[in-house]
Design a protein around this motif. Structure first.
Motif, PDB file in Angstrom:
ATOM      1  N   GLY A   1      31.004  43.561  34.671  1.00 44.52           N
ATOM      2  CA  GLY A   1      30.973  42.019  34.640  1.00 44.52           C
ATOM      3  C   GLY A   1      31.619  41.590  34.636  1.00 44.52           C
ATOM      4  N   LEU A   2      31.090  40.110  34.642  1.00 44.40           N
ATOM      5  CA  LEU A   2      31.699  38.562  34.350  1.00 44.40           C
ATOM      6  C   LEU A   2      30.908  37.761  33.316  1.00 44.40           C
ATOM      7  CD1 LEU A   2      32.607  37.756  37.640  1.00 44.40           C
ATOM      8  CD2 LEU A   2      33.909  38.380  35.825  1.00 44.40           C
TER       9      LEU A   2
ATOM     10  N   PHE B   1      25.150  39.597  41.286  1.00 40.45           N
ATOM     11  CA  PHE B   1      26.944  40.796  41.848  1.00 40.45           C
ATOM     12  C   PHE B   1      28.009  40.228  40.891  1.00 40.45           C
ATOM     13  CE2 PHE B   1      22.811  40.332  44.950  1.00 40.45           C
ATOM     14  CZ  PHE B   1      23.230  41.588  45.626  1.00 40.45           C
ATOM     15  N   SER B   2      27.579  39.647  39.865  1.00 42.96           N
ATOM     16  CA  SER B   2      28.519  40.295  39.188  1.00 42.96           C
ATOM     17  C   SER B   2      28.894  41.234  38.780  1.00 42.96           C
ATOM     18  CB  SER B   2      28.550  38.821  38.340  1.00 42.96           C
ATOM     19  OG  SER B   2      27.282  39.452  37.464  1.00 42.96           O
ATOM     20  N   GLY B   3      27.394  42.171  38.804  1.00 45.54           N
ATOM     21  CA  GLY B   3      27.317  43.427  38.003  1.00 45.54           C
ATOM     22  C   GLY B   3      27.337  42.994  36.538  1.00 45.54           C
TER      23      GLY B   3
ATOM     24  N   VAL C   1      26.788  49.552  49.283  1.00 45.76           N
ATOM     25  CA  VAL C   1      26.721  47.738  48.934  1.00 45.76           C
ATOM     26  C   VAL C   1      27.562  48.058  47.693  1.00 45.76           C
ATOM     27  CG1 VAL C   1      25.740  46.348  47.245  1.00 45.76           C
ATOM     28  CG2 VAL C   1      24.827  47.221  49.388  1.00 45.76           C
ATOM     29  N   GLN C   2      29.595  47.127  47.588  1.00 48.46           N
ATOM     30  CA  GLN C   2      29.889  47.078  46.440  1.00 48.46           C
ATOM     31  C   GLN C   2      30.942  46.590  45.937  1.00 48.46           C
ATOM     32  OE1 GLN C   2      34.639  47.902  48.075  1.00 48.46           O
ATOM     33  NE2 GLN C   2      34.238  50.167  47.555  1.00 48.46           N
ATOM     34  N   LEU C   3      30.644  45.987  45.184  1.00 47.43           N
ATOM     35  CA  LEU C   3      31.377  44.655  43.609  1.00 47.43           C
ATOM     36  C   LEU C   3      32.795  45.222  43.866  1.00 47.43           C
ATOM     37  CD1 LEU C   3      29.198  45.077  41.106  1.00 47.43           C
ATOM     38  CD2 LEU C   3      28.663  43.439  43.318  1.00 47.43           C
ATOM     39  N   LYS C   4      33.760  44.382  44.043  1.00 47.52           N
ATOM     40  CA  LYS C   4      34.989  44.083  44.015  1.00 47.52           C
ATOM     41  C   LYS C   4      35.361  43.311  43.489  1.00 47.52           C
ATOM     42  CE  LYS C   4      39.665  43.757  46.711  1.00 47.52           C
ATOM     43  NZ  LYS C   4      39.883  43.704  47.812  1.00 47.52           N
ATOM     44  N   GLY C   5      36.070  43.341  41.902  1.00 46.07           N
ATOM     45  CA  GLY C   5      36.179  42.924  40.897  1.00 46.07           C
ATOM     46  C   GLY C   5      35.888  43.078  39.298  1.00 46.07           C
TER      47      GLY C   5
ATOM     48  N   PRO D   1      35.490  44.602  64.302  1.00 42.41           N
ATOM     49  CA  PRO D   1      34.923  45.278  63.492  1.00 42.41           C
ATOM     50  C   PRO D   1      35.458  44.942  62.173  1.00 42.41           C
ATOM     51  CG  PRO D   1      35.625  46.927  65.330  1.00 42.41           C
ATOM     52  CD  PRO D   1      36.480  45.733  65.443  1.00 42.41           C
ATOM     53  N   THR D   2      34.593  44.733  61.196  1.00 43.49           N
ATOM     54  CA  THR D   2      35.045  44.917  60.014  1.00 43.49           C
ATOM     55  C   THR D   2      34.150  44.919  58.901  1.00 43.49           C
ATOM     56  OG1 THR D   2      36.438  43.170  58.347  1.00 43.49           O
ATOM     57  CG2 THR D   2      34.397  42.089  59.746  1.00 43.49           C
ATOM     58  N   THR D   3      34.315  45.083  57.300  1.00 46.52           N
ATOM     59  CA  THR D   3      33.298  45.535  56.481  1.00 46.52           C
ATOM     60  C   THR D   3      32.846  43.748  55.928  1.00 46.52           C
ATOM     61  OG1 THR D   3      35.669  45.065  54.597  1.00 46.52           O
ATOM     62  CG2 THR D   3      34.757  47.108  55.196  1.00 46.52           C
ATOM     63  N   ARG D   4      31.944  43.623  55.762  1.00 45.31           N
ATOM     64  CA  ARG D   4      31.340  42.065  55.824  1.00 45.31           C
ATOM     65  C   ARG D   4      31.375  41.726  53.854  1.00 45.31           C
ATOM     66  NH1 ARG D   4      28.279  40.935  59.643  1.00 45.31           N
ATOM     67  NH2 ARG D   4      28.290  39.116  59.008  1.00 45.31           N
ATOM     68  N   ALA D   5      30.990  40.888  53.872  1.00 45.47           N
ATOM     69  CA  ALA D   5      31.434  40.175  52.582  1.00 45.47           C
ATOM     70  C   ALA D   5      29.732  39.452  52.547  1.00 45.47           C
ATOM     71  CB  ALA D   5      32.576  39.236  52.231  1.00 45.47           C
ATOM     72  N   LEU D   6      28.583  39.885  51.760  1.00 48.31           N
ATOM     73  CA  LEU D   6      28.139  39.631  51.119  1.00 48.31           C
ATOM     74  C   LEU D   6      27.628  37.878  50.266  1.00 48.31           C
ATOM     75  CD1 LEU D   6      24.678  39.627  51.073  1.00 48.31           C
ATOM     76  CD2 LEU D   6      24.513  41.087  48.764  1.00 48.31           C
ATOM     77  N   CYS D   7      28.727  38.160  49.364  1.00 46.12           N
ATOM     78  CA  CYS D   7      28.849  36.795  47.932  1.00 46.12           C
ATOM     79  C   CYS D   7      29.952  36.417  48.038  1.00 46.12           C
ATOM     80  CB  CYS D   7      27.145  36.525  47.598  1.00 46.12           C
ATOM     81  SG  CYS D   7      26.847  37.771  46.406  1.00 46.12           S
ATOM     82  N   LEU D   8      30.424  35.949  47.304  1.00 41.43           N
ATOM     83  CA  LEU D   8      31.549  35.552  45.927  1.00 41.43           C
ATOM     84  C   LEU D   8      30.714  34.969  45.021  1.00 41.43           C
ATOM     85  CD1 LEU D   8      35.046  34.160  46.694  1.00 41.43           C
ATOM     86  CD2 LEU D   8      34.060  34.103  45.207  1.00 41.43           C
ATOM     87  N   VAL D   9      30.704  35.819  43.383  1.00 42.43           N
ATOM     88  CA  VAL D   9      30.666  35.423  42.719  1.00 42.43           C
ATOM     89  C   VAL D   9      31.777  34.650  41.464  1.00 42.43           C
ATOM     90  CG1 VAL D   9      29.666  35.703  40.506  1.00 42.43           C
ATOM     91  CG2 VAL D   9      28.634  36.337  42.693  1.00 42.43           C
ATOM     92  N   ASP D  10      31.988  33.693  40.813  1.00 47.51           N
ATOM     93  CA  ASP D  10      33.096  33.634  39.877  1.00 47.51           C
ATOM     94  C   ASP D  10      32.952  33.504  38.602  1.00 47.51           C
ATOM     95  OD1 ASP D  10      32.924  30.666  39.156  1.00 47.51           O
ATOM     96  OD2 ASP D  10      34.833  30.519  40.101  1.00 47.51           O
ATOM     97  N   SER D  11      34.181  32.931  37.773  1.00 45.46           N
ATOM     98  CA  SER D  11      33.731  32.742  36.123  1.00 45.46           C
ATOM     99  C   SER D  11      35.380  32.896  35.506  1.00 45.46           C
ATOM    100  CB  SER D  11      33.649  34.045  35.844  1.00 45.46           C
ATOM    101  OG  SER D  11      34.093  34.900  34.410  1.00 45.46           O
ATOM    102  N   ASP D  12      35.534  31.824  34.345  1.00 49.39           N
ATOM    103  CA  ASP D  12      36.161  31.241  34.014  1.00 49.39           C
ATOM    104  C   ASP D  12      36.712  32.237  32.999  1.00 49.39           C
ATOM    105  OD1 ASP D  12      35.963  28.796  34.559  1.00 49.39           O
ATOM    106  OD2 ASP D  12      34.273  28.223  32.673  1.00 49.39           O
ATOM    107  N   LEU D  13      36.802  33.626  33.432  1.00 45.70           N
ATOM    108  CA  LEU D  13      37.409  34.309  32.782  1.00 45.70           C
ATOM    109  C   LEU D  13      38.767  35.139  33.432  1.00 45.70           C
ATOM    110  CD1 LEU D  13      36.760  37.590  31.336  1.00 45.70           C
ATOM    111  CD2 LEU D  13      36.925  38.526  33.512  1.00 45.70           C
ATOM    112  N   PRO D  14      39.830  34.498  32.053  1.00 43.30           N
ATOM    113  CA  PRO D  14      41.718  34.893  33.482  1.00 43.30           C
ATOM    114  C   PRO D  14      41.698  36.033  33.008  1.00 43.30           C
ATOM    115  CG  PRO D  14      40.926  34.463  29.847  1.00 43.30           C
ATOM    116  CD  PRO D  14      39.702  35.131  30.713  1.00 43.30           C
ATOM    117  N   VAL D  15      42.085  36.029  34.034  1.00 47.15           N
ATOM    118  CA  VAL D  15      43.388  37.185  34.087  1.00 47.15           C
ATOM    119  C   VAL D  15      44.704  37.330  34.795  1.00 47.15           C
ATOM    120  CG1 VAL D  15      43.225  39.187  36.867  1.00 47.15           C
ATOM    121  CG2 VAL D  15      40.968  37.457  35.961  1.00 47.15           C
ATOM    122  N   ARG D  16      45.596  37.767  34.345  1.00 51.63           N
ATOM    123  CA  ARG D  16      46.922  37.806  33.911  1.00 51.63           C
ATOM    124  C   ARG D  16      47.370  38.479  35.706  1.00 51.63           C
ATOM    125  NH1 ARG D  16      51.090  34.691  32.379  1.00 51.63           N
ATOM    126  NH2 ARG D  16      49.859  34.071  30.633  1.00 51.63           N
TER     127      ARG D  16
END
Ligand code: AMP
Ligand code: MG
Length: 515
Positions: free
Chosen positions: A39-40, A74-76, A129-133, A168-183
């Protein structure tokens, strides 16, 4: 072991938004690991595709509370709900070299949801249905399981834009973001894209079990894939060979569509090749601006292995790797080879159709034509390359050239300033080709051409502008791009800036693999 003797599907996964089943686990434990997402913190729902939601009969959330619930889901973050989430194991060839075991290093498969209407969902009744990240998995190796905001915006926008372009492509349902820092090269922030596809199976899944000599598992995977994705060949005497043929046939038109819309995937490793033949894993991709057949956006690809012009040959190479992986089951090397060699004809047929449509030519009037269409297409591509003409604009404007070949639009002629005589000669040949058509027939062709030659594609500089704003919390430009790219063939008032070639100071459209 035939599929019906495997353990039956688990009960539906209870999820407040989606009823799901976790079908993949039927394959057995060696194919996946149970992996609850991490999650985030304080997630925000930033982007949502109502079109993708409609595939699953989902209503987009209405109001702040509902949006926040989506952000948590959808952030997990509701890991307890996602107790049946898994990550899967695969391997792959990267840049031509065997890379060994890889796997879903940052993807969590929540389950499969039923399509609202399979006829509106590419004929597929169940969508994964797959979460990426959403955090590390047993296959993360040295990675952190995260995806940064910029690459997530690119994947979200491009998935939906490609679908609208008819690729033909995989689809994107939504995008969720956060302030979590990533290097990465510098400090960035994390996001999660929820992806949808009937299957996220890759060539690399088959390579993993084949290279490990695990042929019984490989057979199970073949049976599963045929039953799930290619049921029409389920009765085949040689299911592995039938599967290979299906994947070859599905891959060829996708690659032809890439070529026609000027899409360069950037990382055509076998772990990024879908068993559905669909576009998958948007990383350092790019769309052609000024036409250079050797263009690749990926700065790690110094040899240009995955450049625009090489994509068809690489697809064939990857299909050979799949054939090699399936060979222990196919049992007949020549038959496997022949199946892959069908790629060339299937690709060329799709490419001929695609380029004819782009140029306003029709296969059925080819016989009466003064020269084969392939010659006209080849010389058109040579002219574009010599002139470094903008791929999207030069084709879009061609509709007006076909409508009035005596008076081509000045913007079109300007694209060939460096080669005016060559452009005039080519135009004369096109005129000869269209000679028999009256004005009404030419107008008809022009209308068709506007449905083959998009006005808008996700040009690199447009994505970068939208990302720069989004990193400051302003998603207005990303949302505008999403809205406009939903209808890439329709000119939309006030969006002329999105149709234009990049300004000369936009910088080269290149990207590192870091995401
Ligand atoms: P890609 O080049 O994005 O297709 O990824 C190749 C492999 O690296 C896949 O197994 C990915 O899951 C994995 N991977 C990429 N980025 C990360 C990350 N940040 N954390 C964990 N695994 C990753
Ligand atoms: Mg990948």
């Amino acid at each position: 072991m035939p599929l019906d003797t495997l353990t039956p599907p688990q009960a539906d996964v209870a999820h407040p938004v989606l009823a799901m089943r976790q079908d993949f686990t039927r394959l057995g434990s060696e194919f996946h690991s149970a992996t609850p997402p991490q999650g985030l913190p304080h997630p925000r729902l930033r982007m949502l595709s109502a079109d993708a939601a409609a595939l699953l009969g989902l209503q987009p959330p209405d109001g702040d509370d509902a949006r926040q619930r989506w952000a948590e889901l959808f952030s997990g973050n509701r890991a307890a709900l996602d107790a049946s989430a898994i990550s899967t194991v695969y391997a792959g060839h990267q840049f031509g070299n065997w890379a060994g075991q890889l796997g879903d290093g940052r993807a969590h498969l929540l389950g499969e949801a039923r399509a609202d209407d399979p006829r509106q969902a590419m004929g597929h009744a169940w969508w994964e249905v797959q979460l990426k990240g959403a955090g590390a998995t047993p296959y993360s190796r040295r990675g952190d399981g995260r995806a940064v905001l910029r690459s997530s915006i690119r994947e979200f926008l491009c998935s939906e834009a490609m679908h609208a372009l008819g690729v033909p492509t995989t689809r994107a349902l939504c995008l969720v973001d956060s302030d979590l820092p990533v290097r990465r090269e510098s400090l960035e922030t994390a996001a999660v894209v929820t992806r949808l596809s009937p299957s996220f199976l890759r060539f690399g899944h088959f390579e993993h079990f084949s290279h490990g000599g695990r042929h019984e598992a490989l057979r199970r995977l073949v049976d599963y894939t045929v039953a799930r994705l290619y049921p029409a060949v389920a009765e085949s005497a040689n299911p592995a060979l039938a599967l290979l043929r299906e994947v070859v046939a599905a891959t060829a038109p996708t690659i032809a569509r890439w070529q026609c819309v000027g899409f360069v995937h950037g990382v055509m490793n076998t772990d990024n090749m879908s068993m559905l033949g669909w576009t998958i894993d948007y990383g350092p991709f790019g769309f052609l601006d000024a036409f250079d057949p050797g263009y690749t956006p990926n700065t790690s690809d110094s040899w240009g292995r995955y450049a625009w012009a090489r994509q068809p040959a690489v697809a064939r190479w990857n299909l050979l790797a799949l054939a090699q992986a399936l060979l222990p089951l196919i049992g007949d090397e020549q038959a496997a080879r022949d199946a892959v060699e069908d790629f060339a004809d299937a690709f060329m047929a799709a490419m001929d159709r695609g380029m004819q449509a782009k140029l306003g030519l029709r296969a059925d009037d080819d016989a009466a034509a003064p020269e084969p269409d392939r010659d006209l297409v080849r010389d058109w591509l040579d002219l574009l390359a010599a002139s470094r003409a903008d791929w999207t604009l030069s084709h879009r404007l061609l509709a007006r050239v076909v409508e009035q070949p005596e008076a081509p639009p000045p913007q079109w002629l300007r694209l060939f300033d460096a080669w005016p005589q060559r452009a005039a000669d080519w135009l004369a040949r096109l005129r000869a080709r269209l000679h028999g058509l009256d004005a009404a027939a030419r107008a008809d062709r022009a209308r068709d051409m506007l449905r083959s030659n998009p006005c808008y594609v996700l040009r690199h500089h447009l994505g970068q502008q939208a990302i720069a704003l989004a990193r400051q919390g302003d998603f207005s430009e990303a949302l505008r791009l999403h809205r406009v790219l939903r209808k890439p063939f329709d000119e939309q008032p006030g969006c002329e800036d999105l149709a234009a070639a990049p300004p000369p100071d936009a910088g080269p459209p290149v990207l590192s693999c870091s995401s």
